[in-house]
Design a protein around this motif. Structure first.
Motif, PDB file in Angstrom:
ATOM      1  N   PRO A 112      -5.747   1.855   9.800  1.00 22.85           N
ATOM      2  CA  PRO A 112      -6.437   1.032  10.812  1.00 22.85           C
ATOM      3  C   PRO A 112      -5.564  -0.112  11.325  1.00 22.85           C
ATOM      4  O   PRO A 112      -5.579  -0.419  12.507  1.00 22.85           O
ATOM      5  CB  PRO A 112      -7.661   0.487  10.050  1.00 22.85           C
ATOM      6  N   ALA A 113      -4.777  -0.704  10.423  1.00 25.11           N
ATOM      7  CA  ALA A 113      -3.962  -1.859  10.821  1.00 25.11           C
ATOM      8  C   ALA A 113      -2.812  -1.470  11.744  1.00 25.11           C
ATOM      9  O   ALA A 113      -2.344  -2.297  12.529  1.00 25.11           O
ATOM     10  CB  ALA A 113      -3.425  -2.560   9.575  1.00 25.11           C
ATOM     11  N   ILE A 114      -2.340  -0.225  11.635  1.00 27.98           N
ATOM     12  CA  ILE A 114      -1.193   0.152  12.468  1.00 27.98           C
ATOM     13  C   ILE A 114      -1.599   0.777  13.793  1.00 27.98           C
ATOM     14  O   ILE A 114      -0.736   1.102  14.609  1.00 27.98           O
ATOM     15  CB  ILE A 114      -0.220   1.101  11.714  1.00 27.98           C
TER      16      ILE A 114
ATOM     17  N   HIS B 244       0.815  -1.220   0.000  1.00 24.32           N
ATOM     18  CA  HIS B 244       0.000   0.000   0.000  1.00 24.32           C
ATOM     19  C   HIS B 244       0.848   1.270   0.000  1.00 24.32           C
ATOM     20  O   HIS B 244       0.394   2.320   0.435  1.00 24.32           O
ATOM     21  CB  HIS B 244      -0.916   0.005   1.228  1.00 24.32           C
ATOM     22  N   ILE B 245       2.065   1.175  -0.503  1.00 24.89           N
ATOM     23  CA  ILE B 245       2.986   2.308  -0.401  1.00 24.89           C
ATOM     24  C   ILE B 245       2.452   3.554  -1.118  1.00 24.89           C
ATOM     25  O   ILE B 245       2.796   4.680  -0.776  1.00 24.89           O
ATOM     26  CB  ILE B 245       4.392   1.919  -0.950  1.00 24.89           C
ATOM     27  N   ASP B 246       1.594   3.357  -2.144  1.00 24.84           N
ATOM     28  CA  ASP B 246       1.053   4.508  -2.873  1.00 24.84           C
ATOM     29  C   ASP B 246      -0.211   5.067  -2.225  1.00 24.84           C
ATOM     30  O   ASP B 246      -0.767   6.059  -2.677  1.00 24.84           O
ATOM     31  CB  ASP B 246       0.774   4.132  -4.331  1.00 24.84           C
ATOM     32  N   ARG B 247      -0.683   4.422  -1.180  1.00 24.68           N
ATOM     33  CA  ARG B 247      -1.860   4.928  -0.443  1.00 24.68           C
ATOM     34  C   ARG B 247      -1.780   4.408   0.996  1.00 24.68           C
ATOM     35  O   ARG B 247      -2.541   3.532   1.404  1.00 24.68           O
ATOM     36  CB  ARG B 247      -3.173   4.526  -1.120  1.00 24.68           C
ATOM     37  N   LEU B 248      -0.855   5.003   1.715  1.00 28.36           N
ATOM     38  CA  LEU B 248      -0.576   4.521   3.071  1.00 28.36           C
ATOM     39  C   LEU B 248      -1.763   4.685   4.015  1.00 28.36           C
ATOM     40  O   LEU B 248      -1.839   4.019   5.053  1.00 28.36           O
ATOM     41  CB  LEU B 248       0.648   5.244   3.643  1.00 28.36           C
TER      42      LEU B 248
ATOM     43  N   ILE C 149       7.217   5.937   5.670  1.00 29.58           N
ATOM     44  CA  ILE C 149       6.419   5.169   6.639  1.00 29.58           C
ATOM     45  C   ILE C 149       6.755   5.629   8.070  1.00 29.58           C
ATOM     46  O   ILE C 149       5.858   5.831   8.905  1.00 29.58           O
ATOM     47  CB  ILE C 149       6.696   3.658   6.476  1.00 29.58           C
ATOM     48  N   ALA C 150       8.039   5.823   8.335  1.00 31.51           N
ATOM     49  CA  ALA C 150       8.442   6.269   9.675  1.00 31.51           C
ATOM     50  C   ALA C 150       7.849   7.640   9.990  1.00 31.51           C
ATOM     51  O   ALA C 150       7.400   7.897  11.113  1.00 31.51           O
ATOM     52  CB  ALA C 150       9.965   6.309   9.774  1.00 31.51           C
ATOM     53  N   ASP C 151       7.819   8.515   8.983  1.00 34.23           N
ATOM     54  CA  ASP C 151       7.253   9.852   9.207  1.00 34.23           C
ATOM     55  C   ASP C 151       5.773   9.775   9.575  1.00 34.23           C
ATOM     56  O   ASP C 151       5.287  10.571  10.376  1.00 34.23           O
ATOM     57  CB  ASP C 151       7.440  10.721   7.956  1.00 34.23           C
ATOM     58  N   VAL C 152       5.071   8.825   8.957  1.00 33.30           N
ATOM     59  CA  VAL C 152       3.648   8.643   9.297  1.00 33.30           C
ATOM     60  C   VAL C 152       3.520   8.251  10.763  1.00 33.30           C
ATOM     61  O   VAL C 152       2.716   8.828  11.518  1.00 33.30           O
ATOM     62  CB  VAL C 152       2.998   7.560   8.401  1.00 33.30           C
ATOM     63  N   PHE C 153       4.316   7.274  11.182  1.00 34.66           N
ATOM     64  CA  PHE C 153       4.271   6.835  12.580  1.00 34.66           C
ATOM     65  C   PHE C 153       4.645   7.989  13.527  1.00 34.66           C
ATOM     66  O   PHE C 153       3.959   8.241  14.519  1.00 34.66           O
ATOM     67  CB  PHE C 153       5.248   5.663  12.807  1.00 34.66           C
ATOM     68  N   ILE C 154       5.727   8.681  13.205  1.00 33.49           N
ATOM     69  CA  ILE C 154       6.214   9.749  14.097  1.00 33.49           C
ATOM     70  C   ILE C 154       5.174  10.850  14.237  1.00 33.49           C
ATOM     71  O   ILE C 154       4.912  11.350  15.333  1.00 33.49           O
ATOM     72  CB  ILE C 154       7.549  10.312  13.561  1.00 33.49           C
ATOM     73  N   SER C 155       4.555  11.211  13.118  1.00 33.21           N
ATOM     74  CA  SER C 155       3.552  12.281  13.136  1.00 33.21           C
ATOM     75  C   SER C 155       2.339  11.885  13.974  1.00 33.21           C
ATOM     76  O   SER C 155       1.860  12.670  14.804  1.00 33.21           O
ATOM     77  CB  SER C 155       3.135  12.570  11.688  1.00 33.21           C
TER      78      SER C 155
END
Lengths: 49, 318
Positions: B76-78, B67-71, B129-135
């Protein structure tokens, strides 16, 4: 926990939550698909991912 | 934002990661614990030994690649991981450690198949991906009643069953946040003879004015250690976390618990009954004398809980 017991639950229109060891809860989630669940351990992450 | 070529490479290599996922993540953990022993205490080493964590991570990496083009599809899964990170006080500076070791593991396991272009694409993807988690975690920390671990003291211990003890732990500064029914706290254990801190999560049975009730079952390293603790022991605890929470609705509630799985559901049942909701609880246990929170459940029956206890002595913990 038997399938018969789960079938006997009237869950139409209910919010359903289930929590317990993985093997047992897999049966619950199969029979009550709308159930929100929390397995013990990281299996929950696996199941949801 | 990733460029199209990077996303194409990541998606094209996703099946390879799936095939070698557990090998890569198993090597990743080994490598990371050797290179960065300072992060060992964040991980549940029992799950490591059982192979659960490498499997979970492999699944997560694969899902992110697909899903890298639509993270947004994996948000919901993370959620469980985000809450666990908050509970363990995972900070932005930890992400490069994971990234470096994950990329190294991919390279080590795939060998020459991991070309520079592939590694470069995965490095970029990991950064996104890390930026999504950090944010997302930044916002969670901003909303938390406290960040990281702070001292609590055991105020009361009750022998609940031969396997379960209930602990009332109170914040030393008297300040707690209400755990939404279903949430857990993390306990930090300094165990004699262990070279790292250990952390485990326990569902909050009830939030009190200045603390929490938890009910650990004596199984596993940290829970057994906890069972040895007595009134007056100081224990570091992190703020309530977890996305498995009671929704604020007026619909009837059905709860299905297996053994000690009753702990988050008890909090849900008590709260929902207090809101006037209809609550049914099916609780499977190995024997009636091993039913956790037995007296408290009977009290809830007196205020309207429809309790069905299923006793099955053939039941084995998975």
């Amino acid at each position: 926990m038997s399938a018969t017991q789960l079938e006997a639950l009237d869950v139409e229109g209910h919010d359903v939550y289930t929590c317990g060891p993985t093997a047992m809860m897999e049966t619950v989630v199969q029979m009550i698909p709308q159930a929100r669940y929390e397995f013990f351990g990281p299996s929950a992450v696996l199941a949801k991912a | 934002m990733l460029d199209q070529q990077t996303m194409d490479i990541v998606k094209a290599t996703a099946p390879v990661l799936k095939d070698h996922g557990v090998a890569i993540t198993s090597h990743f953990y080994k490598r990371m614990f050797e290179n960065n022993p300072e992060v060992r205490h964040f991980f549940n080493h029992t799950n490591q030994k059982r192979g659960r964590q490498p499997e979970a991570l492999a699944n997560a990496v694969y899902a992110a690649a697909v899903h890298i083009d639509r993270l947004e599809a994996i948000l919901p899964a993370i959620q469980p991981a985000l809450h666990k990170h908050k509970s363990l006080n995972i900070r932005p500076e930890h992400y490069p450690i994971v990234g470096e070791n994950l990329l190294g593991a991919i390279q080590d396991v795939l060998g020459e198949a991991a070309t520079p272009d592939i590694i470069d694409a995965w490095a970029k993807a990991y950064g996104v991906i890390a930026d999504v988690f950090i944010s997302l975690e930044k916002q969670m920390y901003a909303d938390a009643p406290w960040i990281g671990f702070k001292p609590f003291t055991v105020a009361e211990v009750i022998e609940d069953t031969p396997e379960v003890k209930r602990f009332h732990i109170k914040a030393n500064d008297g300040v707690v946040g209400t755990a939404i029914p279903g949430q857990y706290i993390s306990v930090q254990a300094h165990i004699a003879g262990e070279d790292i801190l250990h952390h485990r999560q326990y569902s909050v049975v009830e939030t009190t004015e200045d603390g929490y009730w938890i009910a650990p079952k004596a199984e596993g390293l940290v829970s057994n250690w906890l069972h040895e603790q007595t009134v007056g022991t100081e224990i570091p605890v992190s703020a309530p976390a977890g996305e498995f929470v009671l929704e604020d609705t007026d619909r009837p509630l059905t709860l299905v618990a297996g053994g000690i799985g009753i702990t988050p559901l008890f909090n849900m049942a008590k709260t929902a009954l207090g809101q006037g909701r209809s609550v049914t609880l099916l609780h499977a246990v190995r024997s009636t004398n091993l039913r956790p929170l037995s007296e408290e459940l009977d009290e809830l029956v007196n205020v309207g809980l429809h309790l069905i206890t299923h006793v099955d002595d053939t039941y084995q913990v998975a």
